[in-house]
Structures are given as C-alpha cells and as structure tokens.
Design a protein around this motif. Structure first.
Motif, PDB file in Angstrom:
ATOM      1  N   ARG A  67      35.524  34.633  50.151  1.00  0.00           N
ATOM      2  CA  ARG A  67      35.704  33.389  50.899  1.00  0.00           C
ATOM      3  C   ARG A  67      36.943  33.466  51.784  1.00  0.00           C
ATOM      4  O   ARG A  67      37.864  34.237  51.529  1.00  0.00           O
ATOM      5  CB  ARG A  67      35.837  32.209  49.940  1.00  0.00           C
ATOM      6  CG  ARG A  67      34.572  31.897  49.169  1.00  0.00           C
ATOM      7  CD  ARG A  67      34.798  30.709  48.252  1.00  0.00           C
ATOM      8  NE  ARG A  67      35.239  29.534  48.993  1.00  0.00           N
ATOM      9  CZ  ARG A  67      34.423  28.650  49.527  1.00  0.00           C
ATOM     10  NH1 ARG A  67      33.121  28.797  49.412  1.00  0.00           N
ATOM     11  NH2 ARG A  67      34.901  27.604  50.190  1.00  0.00           N
ATOM     12  N   ARG A  68      36.966  32.629  52.806  1.00  0.00           N
ATOM     13  CA  ARG A  68      38.121  32.572  53.708  1.00  0.00           C
ATOM     14  C   ARG A  68      39.326  31.966  53.016  1.00  0.00           C
ATOM     15  O   ARG A  68      40.469  32.272  53.343  1.00  0.00           O
ATOM     16  CB  ARG A  68      37.783  31.761  54.952  1.00  0.00           C
ATOM     17  CG  ARG A  68      36.786  32.409  55.886  1.00  0.00           C
ATOM     18  CD  ARG A  68      36.413  31.467  57.010  1.00  0.00           C
ATOM     19  NE  ARG A  68      37.592  30.966  57.700  1.00  0.00           N
ATOM     20  CZ  ARG A  68      37.602  29.907  58.504  1.00  0.00           C
ATOM     21  NH1 ARG A  68      36.486  29.221  58.675  1.00  0.00           N
ATOM     22  NH2 ARG A  68      38.695  29.529  59.117  1.00  0.00           N
ATOM     23  N   TYR A  69      39.089  31.112  52.057  1.00  0.00           N
ATOM     24  CA  TYR A  69      40.196  30.452  51.359  1.00  0.00           C
ATOM     25  C   TYR A  69      39.735  30.090  49.950  1.00  0.00           C
ATOM     26  O   TYR A  69      38.534  30.022  49.660  1.00  0.00           O
ATOM     27  CB  TYR A  69      40.637  29.186  52.100  1.00  0.00           C
ATOM     28  CG  TYR A  69      39.525  28.230  52.405  1.00  0.00           C
ATOM     29  CD1 TYR A  69      39.103  27.280  51.471  1.00  0.00           C
ATOM     30  CD2 TYR A  69      38.860  28.277  53.628  1.00  0.00           C
ATOM     31  CE1 TYR A  69      38.070  26.415  51.747  1.00  0.00           C
ATOM     32  CE2 TYR A  69      37.827  27.402  53.918  1.00  0.00           C
ATOM     33  CZ  TYR A  69      37.436  26.470  52.972  1.00  0.00           C
ATOM     34  OH  TYR A  69      36.401  25.614  53.247  1.00  0.00           O
ATOM     35  N   ILE A  70      40.696  29.879  49.058  1.00  0.00           N
ATOM     36  CA  ILE A  70      40.393  29.508  47.680  1.00  0.00           C
ATOM     37  C   ILE A  70      41.173  28.248  47.319  1.00  0.00           C
ATOM     38  O   ILE A  70      42.110  27.860  48.007  1.00  0.00           O
ATOM     39  CB  ILE A  70      40.740  30.645  46.695  1.00  0.00           C
ATOM     40  CG1 ILE A  70      42.226  30.996  46.785  1.00  0.00           C
ATOM     41  CG2 ILE A  70      39.873  31.865  46.944  1.00  0.00           C
ATOM     42  CD1 ILE A  70      42.666  32.018  45.759  1.00  0.00           C
ATOM     43  N   LYS A 125      36.600  37.475  56.713  1.00  0.00           N
ATOM     44  CA  LYS A 125      36.402  38.575  57.638  1.00  0.00           C
ATOM     45  C   LYS A 125      36.993  39.862  57.072  1.00  0.00           C
ATOM     46  O   LYS A 125      37.933  39.824  56.278  1.00  0.00           O
ATOM     47  CB  LYS A 125      37.057  38.258  58.985  1.00  0.00           C
ATOM     48  CG  LYS A 125      36.413  37.094  59.726  1.00  0.00           C
ATOM     49  CD  LYS A 125      37.069  36.862  61.071  1.00  0.00           C
ATOM     50  CE  LYS A 125      36.411  35.703  61.806  1.00  0.00           C
ATOM     51  NZ  LYS A 125      37.049  35.460  63.122  1.00  0.00           N
ATOM     52  N   LYS A 126      36.451  40.976  57.479  1.00  0.00           N
ATOM     53  CA  LYS A 126      36.893  42.261  56.975  1.00  0.00           C
ATOM     54  C   LYS A 126      38.362  42.504  57.318  1.00  0.00           C
ATOM     55  O   LYS A 126      38.818  42.220  58.416  1.00  0.00           O
ATOM     56  CB  LYS A 126      36.027  43.377  57.583  1.00  0.00           C
ATOM     57  CG  LYS A 126      36.319  44.743  56.994  1.00  0.00           C
ATOM     58  CD  LYS A 126      35.380  45.789  57.583  1.00  0.00           C
ATOM     59  CE  LYS A 126      35.656  47.162  56.988  1.00  0.00           C
ATOM     60  NZ  LYS A 126      34.756  48.202  57.565  1.00  0.00           N
TER      61      LYS A 126
END
Length: 270
Positions: free
Chosen positions: A160-163, A84-85
């Motif tokens: 991405r939201r997570y890596i 999300k921004k």
C-alpha cells in the motif's frame, strides 16, 4: 471504451500474417487483450465484454451489499492505492499525530534499530489451544516493542501507499486531537523502549538504544596552579544548543563543549 467488434478485429489482426507455428506468447496476450488498461469507474455502467480488465458489473452488489450506485462509481481505482516500485510507504495522519509519524520514519530509517527490533521475540502465540484443538488467530501486537516492530515490517514490505499507525498510537495512550511536544515525546518513548528492551537476553537487542541514541561526555575540572584535574562522566540522549546567529551544525555542537574560565580562586575548563 472502443466498440467490442472493433477491439476483437484489432486483437486478432496478427492472425492474418502469422503462421500457426510462429504464434508466440505475445500474440496470445494480444488476442485476449491482456494488456488493456482497466476501465475507469463511472465511465462504464456495465461490464465491458471486450476488456478482461474491466471490473465494473461483476457482482459487486452481492459481496458489497446494497449500495448507492452513484457513490460506488466514485470509489477510486484500487491501483491508485498501490505502492509504486522503489518508493517509501507513508503513514496516515490521525489528526495531530504528525510528530509521531515524523519520529517513526526517522527510527525506521535507522537500519541498526530496525534489525534489532526484528530480532525481538514476540509474546504472541500463533495458535490458541482449546479442548485440544489448535485454532489459528490473527497477529495482534501486545507490547510497545511489538507495535513498533509491526509498523516497521509494514513500512518495509507493504504494497500500500500508506499504512495506519492507529494501533501504535492507541497503545501509547496518545490523544490524536492534541499536539504534543516532539522532543518530549521522543525522550519519553526512548526511555520506555529502553526499559522494555532491557529485559531481552540478546545483547544486540538489549543495548540497541544506548548504542544508537546515547552519548557520553565528561566535566573536567583543572587546577591552574598544580594542573591536577578531575573528571565526572555523564550520559546524554539529547543536547540543547543555542542558536543566536546563523552557524553550522558542527559549530553549534562545538560551542557546547567550549571551556569556561573562572578568574577567582580556581579555573574551570569543560
């Protein structure tokens, strides 16, 4: 999803009142239903011709191979995985690696450390030479410094939201199923990072660990009779504090440097 004819009628309703010379970009996007929400997987069994954003039934079997139809419709919408921004990127917990992720986020938020690591040159070449032909290859971090640099870049720029930090964890040789002492991990990793960066020519990179994480204190011995004092300087990367009762953080640290007095032949003040 509404019936196709009903969608088409609603999309072109503006054409009944708008003159041709008054047609705007908004009218065109409305006519072609650009702003319709994507269809939810599992609701549509085939591609909706009235919704250009329906991604069901567009040839998944060709590029995904033979798949279970029921399991395919349970796949989450890829937009749910999008960052999300103005939000932070998370890190995947690989098992018992929460202590690693905690320190990675703390170090990432240290802007001076992050910028110094970005200045660290990579040991990887962009191309592999073979028979006089340059062949492009994907970037793969080789050193601990490069792994940390790569993770910081993803935490800052990924959509991405997570890596996944598994490359970094694997490079350190950590067991993802075994919980480690967090302070001990921080101490050992900072020692490794400091040794790695000590070979850099740029002083802003070479000295960043000392500048950000190293402090200095002095043991001062004072004679009660003549007032003569001697100092012994020492560096530290972490301090241990006792917490016998509720106190402020400042008070706890001040307690480390309080003086002690030995009432025999000499007095000792710290």
């Amino acid at each position: 999803m509404a019936p196709r004819l009903q969608l088409e009628k609603a999309a072109w309703r503006w054409a009944e009142t708008v003159r041709p010379e008054e047609v705007s970009q908004e009218h065109i996007e409305t006519a072609y239903r650009i702003w319709l929400e994507p269809c939810i997987r599992g609701v549509c069994r085939r591609n909706c011709k009235g919704n250009p954003n329906c991604l069901v039934g567009i040839g998944e079997h060709i590029w995904l191979g033979e798949i279970d139809e029921n399991s395919f419709h349970n796949i989450d919408d890829p937009n749910c995985e999008r960052r999300k921004k103005n939000s932070f990127v998370g890190l995947t917990n690989l098992g018992a690696t929460c202590y690693v992720n905690t320190f990675l986020q703390v170090w990432f938020l240290n802007l001076e450390l992050r910028q110094a690591l970005y200045l660290c040159p990579s040991t990887c070449s962009d191309y592999v030479l073979g028979d006089g032909i340059q062949e492009e290859k994907d970037y793969e971090p080789q050193t601990i410094c490069e792994h940390l640099q790569y993770l910081f870049a993803l935490l800052q720029n990924s959509n991405r939201r997570y890596i996944d930090p598994s490359g970094f964890v694997k490079a350190l040789g950590l067991d993802t199923g075994q919980q480690q002492d967090a302070q001990e991990f921080s101490k050992l990793f900072m020692s490794l990072l400091e040794d790695t960066l000590s070979k850099q020519k740029n002083p802003d990179v070479r000295n960043i660990v000392q500048q950000q994480f190293c402090g200095e204190y002095a043991y001062v011995t004072v004679c009660n009779q003549c007032g003569r004092e001697s100092k012994l300087l020492s560096k530290f990367y972490r301090t241990g504090v006792k917490y016998p009762r509720p106190q402020t953080v400042n008070r706890l640290y001040l307690g480390i440097f309080e003086g002690r007095k030995i009432r025999r032949r000499q007095s000792l003040f710290l």
